[in-house]
Design an enzyme around this catalytic site. Structure first.
Site, mmCIF file in Angstrom:
data_model
loop_
_atom_site.group_PDB
_atom_site.id
_atom_site.type_symbol
_atom_site.label_atom_id
_atom_site.label_comp_id
_atom_site.label_asym_id
_atom_site.label_seq_id
_atom_site.Cartn_x
_atom_site.Cartn_y
_atom_site.Cartn_z
ATOM 1 N N LYS A 168 -3.004 -0.340 -14.348
ATOM 2 C CA LYS A 168 -2.058 -0.277 -13.102
ATOM 3 C C LYS A 168 -0.585 -0.604 -13.521
ATOM 4 C CE LYS A 168 -1.369 -1.674 -8.308
ATOM 5 N NZ LYS A 168 -2.062 -2.521 -7.242
ATOM 6 N N SER A 223 -2.474 -0.030 -3.252
ATOM 7 C CA SER A 223 -1.707 0.363 -4.110
ATOM 8 C C SER A 223 -2.154 0.891 -5.550
ATOM 9 C CB SER A 223 -0.529 -0.842 -4.299
ATOM 10 O OG SER A 223 -1.295 -2.006 -4.755
ATOM 11 N N SER A 283 -5.979 -3.820 -1.951
ATOM 12 C CA SER A 283 -5.070 -2.696 -2.970
ATOM 13 C C SER A 283 -5.935 -2.365 -3.750
ATOM 14 C CB SER A 283 -3.883 -3.384 -3.425
ATOM 15 O OG SER A 283 -2.847 -3.951 -2.659
#
Length: 559
Positions: free
Chosen positions: A159, A234, A258
């Site tokens: 990420k 996210s 997330s």
């Protein structure tokens, strides 16, 4: 004290006790009423939001590409990391072949899912060739490689909010000068020491502040199962790559679901570890708040449940909370409990018909006992109180580009609504939410803090060191883009476990009638991550785990 005054003192003490008890009860009633009013207000607000959000979502989806992903052609893309690493160590395949296959798949699917922020494909190929050269030289035995470099030659994606040296690290924020990581985050260092090869950094909403994945730098990431739908957020970039067969292991982060929501929406596996088991350093956003690590953690995400323990072992902080991931355990020795709603609050919408049936089927299969943890109704209140009162969290109002004036909440809000802001809505309104929490009486926060401690104790006593709790991840499968804005209460199904500091795994349990992935959470007490992972592996065995997303022509697969 004279004999005559003793009765008087006794009466006074009794009166004080009665008054104290009455005051306590009135205080409880006040907080109950306050909580009820807030929940009713927020539920009504979500209904009103839906009048605008749903039409907007449908309108913007008109122009979304209706194409499906190219079919998966290489058999290397469908081998779990545990098996792939062994095949590389034993020279049955080369790391270069594996890395090439994943690079080719990334190039095939990214034009459709838009999940990659920046790649390092050439560097990864060179590192894979070096791995193959070292293995061919026979310097280390297979046992030594398995012990010291268990990920040797395996591609890993990260990420973008997690620092990878030399790669983009601006978390979806618009900067005039690209923000490049100057050093690896500690967890990335550990992955590299374990032999993992970093392929790329993946998309995230601005500052990880949304349960969908879009920003004004990379754009919107799409769900491989239906491009009109979100992969969640996210960590949506990682989830989309994993689900589409373009990644095998991913490093993500989790502060309010997330990692788990994208895992659910994309039909894969995401685990939120026990606090401080994995270093949270080297991530944006961050905070110097002393209890930041109680809520936030870097987290593993995998396509196959059997790979979660392998990846997590390589991620754990040697100086952090100790986990017993090597502990072998049979699910027959685990006690199961479950709930299929958030208790008596009526705040969060009920599960879809398919999800309700699925979680009850799982509960029946594992002989789980239904429980009613009434304090779960406070999930929203205690999570918002705990998280939004943390100080010095990195936002668009704190960290600015060198030479730029700090942004102000009012100015940025006006700029957003006239279309002049570089930020997305959650980043803009986060400052308003923090200010709102400041006007809530301190007595309210103290009351909610006592509920947090009471819930921690209740879970500790219920689960012990051999129990898990099955709970919904989200009340519906992947929705169309932007529809999270009228479902902002439902992530509390997940955020509550960040607030309580419990390890939790999202488990893939099949597809719904729309052929969209369904998932549930498996929760354990702190330090008992191995229970969650053992149950995840058993659920993968029983329900099949990851399912290929629809492709243009699945019949053309070449082994």
């Amino acid at each position: 004290m004279s004999f005559a005054t003793k009765p008087f003192v006794l009466v006074v003490n009794v009166i004080k006790s009665i008054v104290g008890y009455a005051r306590c009860q009135l205080d409880n009633v006040f907080h109950e009423i306050m909580g009820y009013i807030m929940r009713r207000f927020l539920r009504t607000a979500m209904i009103v939001f839906s009048w605008f959000v749903v039409p907007y979502s449908r309108f913007t989806n008109i122009k979304v590409n209706r194409k499906k992903l190219p079919p998966i052609k290489s058999h290397l893309l469908e081998i779990p990391a545990v098996d792939l690493a062994k095949m590389i160590r034993t020279r049955k395949i080369k790391s270069e072949e594996v890395v090439e296959a994943y690079i080719e798949r990334c190039k095939q699917v990214n034009p459709l899912i838009n999940a990659i922020v920046q790649d390092r494909f050439e560097e990864a190929l060179e590192e894979a060739r070096e791995v193959d050269r070292v293995i061919a030289m026979g310097i280390n035995s297979e046992e030594e490689m398995e012990e010291n470099t268990p990920l040797l030659g395996i591609p890993v994606t990260v990420k973008e909010s997690i620092a990878v040296k030399g790669m983009s690290n601006q978390t979806g924020r618009v900067f005039k000068t690209p923000q490049i990581a100057k050093a690896d985050a500690p967890v990335v260092e550990q992955i590299k020491r374990s032999g993992g090869i970093i392929l790329l950094v993946s998309n995230t909403p601005e500052l990880c502040l949304l349960w969908e994945t879009y920003n004004n730098v990379t754009g919107q990431t799409r769900n491989p199962y239906d491009l009109k739908r979100t992969p969640g957020g996210s960590s949506g970039g990682e989830a989309a790559l994993l689900a589409s067969g373009a990644s095998l292991l991913g490093l993500t982060s989790d502060i309010g679901g997330s990692s788990r929501l994208p895992a659910m929406f994309s039909g894969i596996w995401g685990h939120k570890p026990t606090p401080y088991a994995v270093s949270f350093k080297g991530h944006h956003p961050t905070s110097d708040f002393p209890k930041w690590g109680d809520f936030f953690t870097i987290a593993p995400m995998t396509r196959y449940a059997k790979d979660l323990p392998l990846l997590l072992r390589c991620m754990v902080d040697p100086n952090g909370t100790k986990l017993t991931l090597e502990k072998e355990i049979s699910v027959t020795g685990i006690r199961f409990f479950f709930m299929d709603n958030d208790g008596p609050s009526g705040m969060m919408r009920p599960l879809s018909r398919d999800l309700h049936a699925a979680i009850n089927r799982v509960a029946n299969d594992f002989k789980a006992k239904r429980v009613n943890i009434r304090k779960m109704k406070w999930s929203l209140d205690i999570s918002l109180s705990a998280m939004l009162t943390m100080k010095n969290i990195e936002t668009i109002y704190h960290k600015t580009e060198e030479g730029e004036r700090p942004k102000t909440i009012c100015t940025e809000t006006v700029k957003y609504f006239i279309g002049c802001s570089d930020s997305i809505l959650p980043s803009v309104i986060f400052g308003h939410l923090q200010n709102f929490m400041k006007i809530i009486p301190n007595s309210r926060h103290k009351h909610l803090a006592t509920i947090i401690e009471a819930l921690k104790t209740e879970f500790k006593e219920l689960l012990g060191n051999d129990g898990v709790f099955i709970y919904p991840t989200f009340p519906n499968t992947a929705h169309q883009h932007y529809q999270i804005y009228h479902k902002l209460l439902e992530p509390m199904y997940m955020a509550i476990f960040n607030t309580l500091g419990l390890p939790v795994t999202n488990c893939m349990i099949g597809l719904d009638r729309r052929r969209l992935p369904m998932g549930i959470q498996v929760v354990a007490n702190p330090g008992q991550d191995h229970l969650c992972l053992a149950v995840a592996r058993e659920m993968e065995r029983r329900y099949g785990g990851w399912v290929r997303p629809p492709s243009e022509d699945s019949s053309k697969r070449i082994d």
